[in-house]
Design a protein around this motif. Structure first.
Motif, mmCIF file in Angstrom:
data_model
loop_
_atom_site.group_PDB
_atom_site.id
_atom_site.type_symbol
_atom_site.label_atom_id
_atom_site.label_comp_id
_atom_site.label_asym_id
_atom_site.label_seq_id
_atom_site.Cartn_x
_atom_site.Cartn_y
_atom_site.Cartn_z
ATOM 1 N N PHE C 288 0.844 -1.177 0.000
ATOM 2 C CA PHE C 288 0.000 0.000 0.000
ATOM 3 C C PHE C 288 0.887 1.238 0.000
ATOM 4 C CE2 PHE C 288 -2.590 3.257 2.192
ATOM 5 C CZ PHE C 288 -3.674 3.307 1.334
ATOM 6 N N SER C 304 -4.336 -3.016 10.186
ATOM 7 C CA SER C 304 -3.936 -2.492 8.879
ATOM 8 C C SER C 304 -5.005 -1.552 8.328
ATOM 9 C CB SER C 304 -3.676 -3.641 7.903
ATOM 10 O OG SER C 304 -4.885 -4.367 7.674
ATOM 11 N N CYS C 307 -4.225 1.599 9.835
ATOM 12 C CA CYS C 307 -2.927 1.998 9.290
ATOM 13 C C CYS C 307 -3.097 2.643 7.911
ATOM 14 C CB CYS C 307 -2.015 0.783 9.199
ATOM 15 S SG CYS C 307 -0.345 1.172 8.652
ATOM 16 N N ARG C 308 -3.951 2.033 7.101
ATOM 17 C CA ARG C 308 -4.192 2.562 5.756
ATOM 18 C C ARG C 308 -4.737 3.999 5.861
ATOM 19 N NH1 ARG C 308 -7.361 -1.623 4.176
ATOM 20 N NH2 ARG C 308 -5.909 -3.268 3.568
ATOM 21 N N MET C 323 2.697 0.971 3.370
ATOM 22 C CA MET C 323 2.417 -0.151 4.276
ATOM 23 C C MET C 323 2.628 -1.476 3.544
ATOM 24 S SD MET C 323 -1.199 -1.211 6.080
ATOM 25 C CE MET C 323 -1.882 -1.952 4.595
ATOM 26 N N ARG C 325 1.529 -5.247 4.205
ATOM 27 C CA ARG C 325 0.748 -6.123 5.104
ATOM 28 C C ARG C 325 1.081 -7.582 4.807
ATOM 29 N NH1 ARG C 325 -4.975 -8.327 5.531
ATOM 30 N NH2 ARG C 325 -5.506 -7.388 3.529
#
Lengths: 633, 225, 427
Positions: C288, C304, C307-308, C323, C325
């Motif tokens: 990402f 996540s 987080c995104r 990111m 994952r």
């Protein structure tokens, strides 16, 4: 970064932890043949059951009882016929040494073997055809002369026939049978049974009976020796005389002669008050026949005490039931008569003593004489035979001499009462069988050899925990009143089928495998192999049996024994392990090939299914569908 | 001097005997100033009745480096505590050609026992020593399977198969005559010195005197290693 | 429930394609093609229903309990025909699932937190026997503190036991990943048990939209369970006897290989799933905003999602953050991770797990990530461990902002400040 490129030696490969293929019935699991755990090996070693050992004809009693137990009557009958031609006769008259020896007597009561034998014998007589006839060998050109058609002679002729020899039997009497006919009353052995057994024998062919042919008169010793071999079984049918005053009175006669006349179907008389002198089975038979024929009373006068009587126990009991009286420890001083006709006897107390030759020496007690009245006396104090036609060197003390093989001289064999004195029917039958086999040996020009030693199974070596106590099934009997009515009324009656089967089921099969499956069931290592449930058809998978000996311990019959493993020196019976864990390097990996194969088949099937489904939808096989397993070595 | 002794025996019932033989040889050697090691086969433990078990000793005048290799790679002294092991396993696996001294507890003749060895094992054999240890041992039990011990004792004793302390003296029963025969026929350790670590010294000396030897090939006929 | 059919005496026992109950067919027909809002537990249960599992072994523990509750309801409603075994504990629960799968049944089990660790003995046994049991885990922090919330330590404890192990971040992903994991694990090229993990509460108990497919589509994707060496009295084999000592080392090598050999199959089954259902997942690493990233968060599981959102905001501020994952933690995607993080200068691993006394004195994942990156060609990124989302608590956006700050500082300084940061306890 990866284990790829790491190689596993082929002999150590194992793709899936411990998946191993199934053991097979034949090979067990081959990975770890634990036969080398063993220092004793279980071995099936059939012994001789005591019944079989005690039977003079060597009847395989355990074997036929097992057949009867499974209602295989024909097999049972054929088993008897291997050793004894006339089970319907012995099944009635035999004094059954087998039952006396039977181990079951130490457990509860002996098996009623004679009754089962009679059941099988009568079963056999009902068959339309003698089942052994088709199996007999062709008759050869050799003929054996047999003197006497009693059980010894008939038995010998039968076994000779089974071996392919012809025989000619010389019989002094008008009908064949010897003592079977002339010594055993009809109420014990019905005439039609005897006739049927003899007819069955003659039906085999090759056996000729010449009646009314007396040795010394019609045929001589030299003529006998013209045959290829001979068997002398003339028996002892001459009663001993009692040398006391009055022995020649009318009304005093021999018990044997009395029984013979009755047996031959000739008219005989017995008085109302009969004294029978003697303490053996002939005395008993004569006394019991006399009450049937004369309708009066019989008293058995014997030197023997009540405990010393030589009458077999069941006959004694039957005699008492029939009202026979006994005067034990009694001797005859003289017979009394008027006008030459018996009217009574003077008796006295006495006891039985014997001289150094075994001859009976009555010891009278002085001052104990007393009189009894009677109208018949039957003497039964022993028997002998007229043998003046025989060369004197063959004789000793009134008997024919024989070596350990029953051979008198050359090809002349001898058997039955004439060689040992009065004995049982089955002894004579056994002598006949032995003579036939020995004649076969000498006629084939071979040397005689003693029979192999046998190991007789004692009660102590059975695993008796497996044998539920069960009472002996007694044969039904005619009532005493019914028995006394006529001498043709049979005393002992037959087992029903159910009784025969149930009694046979009591057999403990001493020392002989009877296929009970116990070893098969208890083996913790699946090392007892069973091909069929027939007797004796087990084997031990020696490469795998650990020698725990549970099978030996739990063998009911004791036919399984432990034998030191080191006694066996054949190399292939035990797999020598290459390591402590495998018979050879790579054994484990070999088993893994099986699993590998299964997985590879599944991968191939899954690939095929996926190809098919992709082709079905868009006609293109997906890339790498069959090759993307990654690196494997 | 370097020797590897592998004692083969039967699990549970004759395990102590094997252990005693290996441990007596090792401790006698140690007391003589040699380097010695004495181990059980970890893989064989916990043992099962009758299954093959091994006990090891290694003695030499150099330090023993591979301390954790428990299976002797090149055994030249082999003792079979029970005679049927003669046909059970390749106890000469790794033995240098012509160097194997095989001591068997048996009442049979060596000539009878040697018949069981296939060619590839005969190639390893130097001499076969047969000692009737059951006869020479002090009889203490009743069961022929237990040789000289009763089941009750065995129950205590068995605990030491996985390393618990010994409850019975070391070097007793059939172990003693087997040690005697081994020491006498290998001629590497002085028997009086070995006697110091053996509980039943008399039986050990009986074994040292009363055994039968089949010299299969002359000593040193084949090079070792 | 699938039924074992009589196969020819020579062949292995074949399993017939699962036969659903008429009510089950009707039920699935009714929901096929619709989007339903459900939480992660329901999604896992629906996946089991679609997969037509044969044997379910259950023992209750929050938060995964709702999975078993849903399945029990399906059975009670006559929608699913399966053996439902209530065990006396998780060890027995796993043992029963092992036995069932060994006999050729598709076996479904699950647990949470200390339940996962109670069953520990069975994990190596099941994977060593190569029996593809499916286990659905909703994370719960181990005791203490006795919280119901998520921490990944429970499932991560088993990471080296030879199971396929991966986290799903949404209910939809739970549904999809369960089917993907079954397809991979049961593939005869793989034959490994699988753990599909969702964060307790964050995923298990918060509803999301789940698109439900037709039964036929799932059947086409997931073939019937067929164990090549199933226990079957008609064709006996023995599983798991002791083997020759020399074969211990090679067996362990084969097990290591099995994990590696699963990698291409994971890629293949993930792609096939995308083709069949239109939802395309990354094979191993979801990338990402990594294309031009200087700093990156490595993360696994439900956080996540936050987080995104945090990254989108940071990007708006011009911070070049991305990111990565982890879709699977076992097998660990070393190669894919190196590819994803090429050019990144500093990497922070969000742990949500405890690796007490470990090499970073932080979490479990950082050493794995570091090892993978150590073998990167060219310049290796700096790596630090962020201890966040522990004891069952969440990781809010602000904490991601803080982490980005630490990573940016590390890039500036050319070194990390600490091997592990305890987020929320430092300036």
């Amino acid at each position: 970064m990866s284990v790829r490129g790491t190689r596993v030696p082929e002999h150590l490969r194992l793709p899936i932890a411990g998946v191993t293929p199934p053991p097979t019935e034949q090979d067990g699991q081959r990975l770890f043949p634990t036969g080398n755990f063993r220092f004793f090996r279980p071995v099936y070693k059939d012994k001789t059951p005591p019944c079989n050992n005690a039977c003079p004809t060597g009847e395989q009693i355990q074997k036929y009882l097992d057949f009867v137990k499974h209602e295989r009557f024909l097999d049972g009958y054929l088993t008897i016929l291997e050793d004894n031609p006339m089970p319907s006769v012995t099944g009635r008259v035999c004094y059954h040494p087998c039952e006396t020896a039977c181990n079951r007597k130490d457990h509860d009561e002996p098996i009623g073997i004679r009754n089962v034998e009679r059941y099988l014998g009568d079963y056999g007589l009902q068959l339309p055809e003698n089942p052994i006839k088709a199996e007999l060998p062709e008759l050869g050109d050799k003929t054996v002369a047999i003197v006497g058609s009693g059980p010894g002679g008939l038995g010998c002729a039968y076994h000779l026939r089974r071996l392919g020899y012809r025989s000619v039997i010389f019989e002094a009497m008008s009908k064949p049978g010897g003592m079977l006919r002339g010594g055993i009353p009809h109420w014990h052995l019905p005439e039609e049974i005897l006739d049927a057994e003899i007819a069955k024998l003659l039906d085999l062919g090759g056996i000729e009976i010449r009646c009314n042919t007396r040795m010394g008169e019609d045929v001589g010793w030299d003529e006998l020796r013209n045959y290829d071999a001979a068997f002398l079984a003339v028996g002892q049918d001459v009663g001993r005389r009692l040398s006391v005053d009055g022995a020649d009175l009318r009304g005093v006669g021999g018990a044997l002669e009395f029984l013979r006349e009755a047996g031959m179907g000739r008219p005989v008389k017995a008085g109302k008050r009969v004294l029978v002198i003697g303490g053996g089975n002939t005395a008993s038979d004569a006394a019991r026949s006399a009450v049937r024929i004369g309708g009066g009373t019989s008293t058995i006068v014997s030197l023997e005490s009540a405990d010393e009587l030589l009458i077999v126990p069941e006959d004694l009991e039957q005699a008492r039931d029939e009202g026979i009286e006994f005067k034990p420890n009694t001797s005859v001083v003289r017979f009394l008569g008027e006008n030459g006709v018996l009217t009574g006897a003077v008796l006295c107390e006495a006891r039985l003593e014997k001289d150094e030759h075994g001859n009976v020496v009555p010891q009278h007690v002085p001052g104990t004489e007393y009189e009894v009245s009677c109208d018949s006396v039957l003497i039964a104090i022993g028997q002998t035979q007229v043998l003046d036609w025989l060369p004197a060197e063959l004789m000793e003390r009134g008997l024919v001499k024989a070596d350990e093989y029953g051979r008198a001289q050359g090809h002349v064999f001898v058997g039955g009462d004439v060689t040992r004195g009065p004995a049982m029917v089955v002894d004579a039958l056994g002598d006949g069988k032995r003579a036939a086999r020995n004649i076969d040996v000498v006629l084939r020009g071979e040397g005689l050899a003693p029979p192999p030693e046998v190991e007789v199974m004692p009660y102590e070596r059975l695993n008796t925990a497996y044998f539920k106590h069960a009472p002996r099934i007694e044969a039904p009997m005619a009532s005493p009143a019914e028995r006394r009515r006529d001498q043709k009324v049979e005393v002992t009656l037959a087992y029903s089928k159910e009784q025969a089967v149930a009694e046979s089921d009591r057999c403990m099969s001493c020392g002989v495998c009877n296929g009970c499956d116990n070893c098969y069931i208890v083996c913790p290592d699946v090392s007892v192999m069973r091909d069929t449930r027939e007797n004796g058809h087990y084997s031990i998978r020696t490469t795998y049996c650990k020698g725990c000996l549970v099978c030996v311990q739990e063998c009911p019959t004791g036919c399984l024994e432990k034998v030191p493993e080191m006694d066996f020196d054949e190399p292939e019976a035990v797999t020598r392990m290459e390591t402590a864990f495998a018979p050879y390097d790579g054994a484990h990996a070999e088993q893994s090939a099986f699993t590998k194969g299964l997985i590879e088949e599944a991968i191939a099937a899954s690939d095929a299914a996926r190809r098919q489904s992709v082709n079905g939808s868009n006609g293109h096989a997906p890339a790498g569908s069959n090759g993307s397993r990654g690196a494997t070595s | 001097m370097y020797h590897e002794l592998t004692v083969w025996s039967r699990g549970i019932i004759m395990d102590k005997e094997a252990r005693d033989i290996a441990s007596c040889v090792a401790s006698a050697a140690r007391s003589l100033g040699y380097h010695a090691e004495n181990v059980s086969d970890y893989i064989d433990d916990p043992d099962r009745t009758n299954c093959l078990v091994r006990r090891y000793a290694r003695i030499g005048d150099e330090p023993i480096l591979d301390r954790f290799v428990y299976e002797n790679p090149t055994p030249d002294w082999i003792v079979l505590v029970e005679e049927t092991i003669v046909k059970a396993v390749n106890f000469f696996r790794g033995t240098p050609d012509g160097s194997g001294v095989l001591v068997v507890n048996s009442a049979r003749d060596p000539e009878y026992l040697v018949k069981f060895l296939p060619e590839r094992m005969l190639a390893k054999l130097r001499k076969l020593v047969v000692v009737d240890a059951v006869d020479l041992a002090e009889q203490r039990g009743r069961s022929p399977w237990m040789f000289v011990r009763d089941l009750g004792e065995l129950a205590y004793d068995r605990m030491s198969t996985e390393g618990a302390s010994e409850r019975l003296p070391v070097g007793m029963g059939i172990a003693a005559p087997l040690i005697g025969a081994l020491v006498a026929t290998t001629d590497e350790l002085p028997i009086d010195k070995v006697a110091e670590v053996v509980a039943d010294k008399d039986a050990m000396f009986r074994g040292a005197e009363r055994h039968r030897v089949l010299e299969y090939r002359a000593s040193g006929a084949a090079p070792v290693g | 429930m699938t039924t074992v059919t009589t196969s020819p005496a020579s062949g292995p026992a074949a399993l017939e394609r699962g036969v659903r109950t008429p009510d089950g067919e009707k039920f699935i027909d009714g929901i096929a093609g619709t989007s339903v809002r459900m939480n992660g537990c329901s999604a896992a249960a629906y996946a089991a229903l679609y997969a037509n599992v044969d044997v379910i072994t259950a023992y209750p523990i929050r938060p995964y309990t709702a999975i078993m509750m849903n399945l029990a309801q399906f059975i009670a409603d006559g929608v699913l025909d399966a053996e439902y075994v209530t065990a006396d504990g998780e060890h027995a629960q796993l043992s029963a699932a092992f036995g069932a799968a060994s006999c050729g049944a598709r076996a479904f089990t699950g647990s949470s937190g200390v339940g996962v660790t109670y069953a520990y003995e069975m994990y190596s046994i099941i994977s060593g026997a190569r029996i593809p049991v499916h286990m659905s885990i909703a994370d719960r922090t181990l005791d203490p503190p006795g919280d119901f919330g998520s921490e990944h330590t429970d499932a991560l404890c088993t990471r080296d036991m030879g199971w396929l192990l991966g986290w799903a971040a949404t209910p939809q992903e739970v549904f999809d990943k369960s089917l993907i994991a079954l397809a991979i694990g049961e593939d005869p090229r793989v034959l490994l048990p699988q753990m599909v993990v969702q964060d307790g509460y964050f995923v298990s108990h918060i509803a999301g939209k789940v698109d439900l497919p037709s039964a036929a589509a799932v059947d086409a994707y997931l073939p019937p369970y067929q164990l090549p060496f199933a226990l079957d009295p008609r064709r006996p084999v023995s599983h798991g006897p002791q083997i020759h000592p020399e074969q211990g080392p090679p067996l362990q090598l084969e097990r290591a290989r099995a994990m590696e050999d699963a990698i291409p199959v994971i890629r293949e089954k993930t792609d096939e799933f995308g083709a069949a259902f239109g939802r395309h997942y990354s094979h191993f690493v979801e990338e990402f905003m990594l294309d031009d990233a200087e700093i990156a968060i490595v993360i696994s599981g439900g956080h996540s999602v936050t987080c995104r959102a945090a990254i989108m905001r940071l990007r708006e501020q011009g911070i070049k953050v991305g990111m990565a994952r982890l879709m699977w933690v076992r097998p660990f995607p070393s190669e894919d991770l190196r590819k994803a993080l090429r050019g990144v200068k500093a990497v922070g691993v969000v742990e949500t797990n405890l690796g007490l006394g470990g090499p970073s004195y932080g979490g479990i994942l950082a050493p794995d990530v570091t090892t993978a990156l150590y073998h990167m060609e060219g310049t290796r990124p700096l790596v630090t461990s962020f201890m966040a989302g522990l004891g069952g608590e969440t990781v809010p956006v602000a904490e991601f902002d803080w982490m980005a700050g630490k990573l940016a500082a590390a890039v500036r300084n050319g070194r990390v400040e600490k091997a592990a940061h305890w987020v929320g306890f430092e300036d």
